[in-house]
Scaffold this motif. Structure first.
Motif, PDB file in Angstrom:
ATOM      1  N   VAL A 139      14.001   7.373  -3.927  1.00 44.73           N
ATOM      2  CA  VAL A 139      14.209   6.800  -2.416  1.00 44.73           C
ATOM      3  C   VAL A 139      12.939   5.398  -2.517  1.00 44.73           C
ATOM      4  CG1 VAL A 139      13.273   6.744   0.161  1.00 44.73           C
ATOM      5  CG2 VAL A 139      14.713   8.690  -1.062  1.00 44.73           C
ATOM      6  N   THR A 140      13.905   3.986  -1.929  1.00 46.69           N
ATOM      7  CA  THR A 140      12.263   3.005  -2.282  1.00 46.69           C
ATOM      8  C   THR A 140      11.960   2.708  -1.484  1.00 46.69           C
ATOM      9  OG1 THR A 140      13.968   1.385  -2.307  1.00 46.69           O
ATOM     10  CG2 THR A 140      14.032   2.192  -4.566  1.00 46.69           C
ATOM     11  N   LEU A 141      10.723   2.051  -1.112  1.00 49.95           N
ATOM     12  CA  LEU A 141      10.054   2.078   0.692  1.00 49.95           C
ATOM     13  C   LEU A 141      10.079   0.294   0.555  1.00 49.95           C
ATOM     14  CD1 LEU A 141       7.439   4.646   0.125  1.00 49.95           C
ATOM     15  CD2 LEU A 141       9.861   4.787   0.218  1.00 49.95           C
ATOM     16  N   ARG A 142      10.399   0.335   1.307  1.00 53.67           N
ATOM     17  CA  ARG A 142      10.429  -0.852   2.474  1.00 53.67           C
ATOM     18  C   ARG A 142       8.939  -1.852   1.720  1.00 53.67           C
ATOM     19  NH1 ARG A 142       8.709  -4.053   6.472  1.00 53.67           N
ATOM     20  NH2 ARG A 142       9.681  -5.974   6.584  1.00 53.67           N
ATOM     21  N   ASP A 143       7.997  -1.258   2.182  1.00 54.98           N
ATOM     22  CA  ASP A 143       6.836  -2.485   2.612  1.00 54.98           C
ATOM     23  C   ASP A 143       6.408  -2.469   0.786  1.00 54.98           C
ATOM     24  OD1 ASP A 143       6.097  -3.553   4.791  1.00 54.98           O
ATOM     25  OD2 ASP A 143       6.118  -1.617   5.784  1.00 54.98           O
ATOM     26  N   THR A 144       5.517  -3.738   0.336  1.00 53.59           N
ATOM     27  CA  THR A 144       5.208  -3.843  -1.055  1.00 53.59           C
ATOM     28  C   THR A 144       3.654  -4.767  -0.797  1.00 53.59           C
ATOM     29  OG1 THR A 144       6.863  -5.807  -1.702  1.00 53.59           O
ATOM     30  CG2 THR A 144       8.218  -3.903  -1.684  1.00 53.59           C
ATOM     31  N   THR A 167      -5.612  -6.059   0.644  1.00 51.97           N
ATOM     32  CA  THR A 167      -5.675  -4.700   0.756  1.00 51.97           C
ATOM     33  C   THR A 167      -4.827  -4.662   1.859  1.00 51.97           C
ATOM     34  OG1 THR A 167      -7.598  -5.498  -0.009  1.00 51.97           O
ATOM     35  CG2 THR A 167      -7.830  -3.341   1.086  1.00 51.97           C
ATOM     36  N   LYS A 168      -5.234  -5.355   3.203  1.00 54.62           N
ATOM     37  CA  LYS A 168      -4.111  -4.368   4.307  1.00 54.62           C
ATOM     38  C   LYS A 168      -2.729  -3.665   3.331  1.00 54.62           C
ATOM     39  CE  LYS A 168      -2.344  -5.243   8.916  1.00 54.62           C
ATOM     40  NZ  LYS A 168      -2.209  -7.115   9.899  1.00 54.62           N
ATOM     41  N   ALA A 169      -2.478  -5.045   3.412  1.00 53.29           N
ATOM     42  CA  ALA A 169      -0.891  -4.657   2.793  1.00 53.29           C
ATOM     43  C   ALA A 169      -0.806  -3.491   1.814  1.00 53.29           C
ATOM     44  CB  ALA A 169       0.233  -5.676   1.924  1.00 53.29           C
ATOM     45  N   ALA A 170      -1.650  -3.010   0.766  1.00 49.49           N
ATOM     46  CA  ALA A 170      -1.521  -2.296  -0.306  1.00 49.49           C
ATOM     47  C   ALA A 170      -1.888  -0.408   0.426  1.00 49.49           C
ATOM     48  CB  ALA A 170      -2.504  -1.964  -1.022  1.00 49.49           C
ATOM     49  N   THR A 171      -2.605  -0.207   1.476  1.00 47.62           N
ATOM     50  CA  THR A 171      -2.661   0.468   2.820  1.00 47.62           C
ATOM     51  C   THR A 171      -1.794   0.626   3.505  1.00 47.62           C
ATOM     52  OG1 THR A 171      -5.061  -0.301   3.049  1.00 47.62           O
ATOM     53  CG2 THR A 171      -3.838   1.426   4.554  1.00 47.62           C
ATOM     54  N   VAL A 172      -0.579   0.039   3.871  1.00 49.97           N
ATOM     55  CA  VAL A 172      -0.037   0.098   4.184  1.00 49.97           C
ATOM     56  C   VAL A 172       0.936   0.904   3.473  1.00 49.97           C
ATOM     57  CG1 VAL A 172       2.715  -1.274   5.705  1.00 49.97           C
ATOM     58  CG2 VAL A 172       0.641  -1.250   6.509  1.00 49.97           C
ATOM     59  N   MET A 173       1.667   0.706   2.417  1.00 49.08           N
ATOM     60  CA  MET A 173       2.221   0.787   1.342  1.00 49.08           C
ATOM     61  C   MET A 173       1.900   2.358   0.988  1.00 49.08           C
ATOM     62  SD  MET A 173       2.449  -0.565  -2.606  1.00 49.08           S
ATOM     63  CE  MET A 173       0.935   0.066  -3.014  1.00 49.08           C
ATOM     64  N   PHE A 174       0.532   2.593   0.515  1.00 46.20           N
ATOM     65  CA  PHE A 174      -0.469   3.962   0.454  1.00 46.20           C
ATOM     66  C   PHE A 174       0.334   4.696   1.603  1.00 46.20           C
ATOM     67  CE2 PHE A 174      -3.106   1.818  -2.725  1.00 46.20           C
ATOM     68  CZ  PHE A 174      -2.984   1.697  -4.504  1.00 46.20           C
ATOM     69  N   ASP A 175       0.127   4.271   2.895  1.00 44.97           N
ATOM     70  CA  ASP A 175       0.325   5.461   3.858  1.00 44.97           C
ATOM     71  C   ASP A 175       1.975   5.596   3.855  1.00 44.97           C
ATOM     72  OD1 ASP A 175      -2.093   5.330   4.288  1.00 44.97           O
ATOM     73  OD2 ASP A 175      -1.487   4.296   6.307  1.00 44.97           O
ATOM     74  N   GLN A 176       2.710   4.607   3.705  1.00 43.89           N
ATOM     75  CA  GLN A 176       4.998   5.063   3.279  1.00 43.89           C
ATOM     76  C   GLN A 176       4.975   5.913   2.023  1.00 43.89           C
ATOM     77  OE1 GLN A 176       6.483   1.329   3.737  1.00 43.89           O
ATOM     78  NE2 GLN A 176       5.723   0.989   5.929  1.00 43.89           N
ATOM     79  N   LEU A 177       3.936   5.233   1.502  1.00 37.01           N
ATOM     80  CA  LEU A 177       4.944   6.197   0.068  1.00 37.01           C
ATOM     81  C   LEU A 177       3.635   7.927   0.343  1.00 37.01           C
ATOM     82  CD1 LEU A 177       5.441   6.318  -2.801  1.00 37.01           C
ATOM     83  CD2 LEU A 177       3.076   5.908  -3.427  1.00 37.01           C
ATOM     84  N   THR A 178       2.384   8.168   0.666  1.00 34.76           N
ATOM     85  CA  THR A 178       2.462   9.784   0.697  1.00 34.76           C
ATOM     86  C   THR A 178       3.128   9.945   2.004  1.00 34.76           C
ATOM     87  OG1 THR A 178       0.685   8.991   2.479  1.00 34.76           O
ATOM     88  CG2 THR A 178      -0.065   9.396   0.547  1.00 34.76           C
ATOM     89  N   TRP A 179       3.193   9.636   3.108  1.00 32.28           N
ATOM     90  CA  TRP A 179       4.407  10.073   4.265  1.00 32.28           C
ATOM     91  C   TRP A 179       5.697  10.747   3.934  1.00 32.28           C
ATOM     92  CZ3 TRP A 179       9.464  10.099   6.239  1.00 32.28           C
ATOM     93  CH2 TRP A 179       9.478  10.991   7.438  1.00 32.28           C
TER      94      TRP A 179
END
Length: 195
Positions: A139-144, A167-179
């Protein structure tokens, strides 16, 4: 929130000498290590043992069975961040080889991307990787996170010049990845994924 941190493999896809991947990977891994919901493992395809294993797999009729070290390292992760450059509008051959020589280990797990390159910031490589990982049932995630003209975007010490936005982009990416990682962890435990 899940009770234990998500095991995330950070896959460094470039094996070129003098690669810029070390700068990009160093920063993104440092961001992940600040979080208590991610357990980091770096899987650097330029590690001598992995290079040798993948070389042997090229010569073997059996294929993936000749890359057991890589397969084990991929299998024990619950999610991935693929760090890739863009070479000639695509991703590195080393990364394709590593993806292809591990198969079932990718299934029903989420993948995020951190890319870098020239004007496109590696996004063309990411779009190609999405197609490849779909075939692996990942499953590939949208935000990179992407770095356009990457060599101009970092200080000599390896910090991004635009710290706030990346840093904001990385936070969004990690939040989606952990979910997705926790959701798919629970899904695999409840009902094993079958193809």
């Amino acid at each position: 929130m899940s009770s234990s941190p998500l095991k995330v493999g950070f896959i460094i896809g470039s094996v070129r000498s003098g690669r810029f991947a070390d700068t990009v990977a160093g920063w993104v891994v440092s961001q992940a290590r600040r979080r208590d919901d991610i357990q980091v493992e770096v899987i650097d395809l330029s590690e001598p043992a992995l290079v040798e294993e993948l070389k042997l797999s090229l010569d073997a009729a059996e294929g993936p069975e000749k890359a057991p070290r890589l397969a084990r390292r991929i299998a024990r992760q619950e999610a991935y961040v693929v760090i890739t450059p863009e070479y000639n509008h695509g991703y590195p051959a080393s990364l394709k080889l590593a993806i292809d020589y591990v198969y079932s280990e990718w299934r029903a797990k989420p993948i995020s991307f951190v890319s870098y390159g020239g004007i496109a910031g590696g996004q063309r490589a990411v779009e190609q990787l999405r197609q490849v990982f779909a075939e692996m049932h990942a499953v590939t995630l949208r935000d990179t996170v992407s770095f356009h003209n990457a060599w101009e975007q970092f200080t000599d010490e390896g910090s991004p010049l635009d710290t706030k936005n990346v840093t904001k982009a990385a936070t969004v990416m990690f939040d989606q990845l952990t979910w997705w990682g926790w959701t798919l962890r629970e899904g695999r435990a409840t009902r094993p994924y079958a193809v």
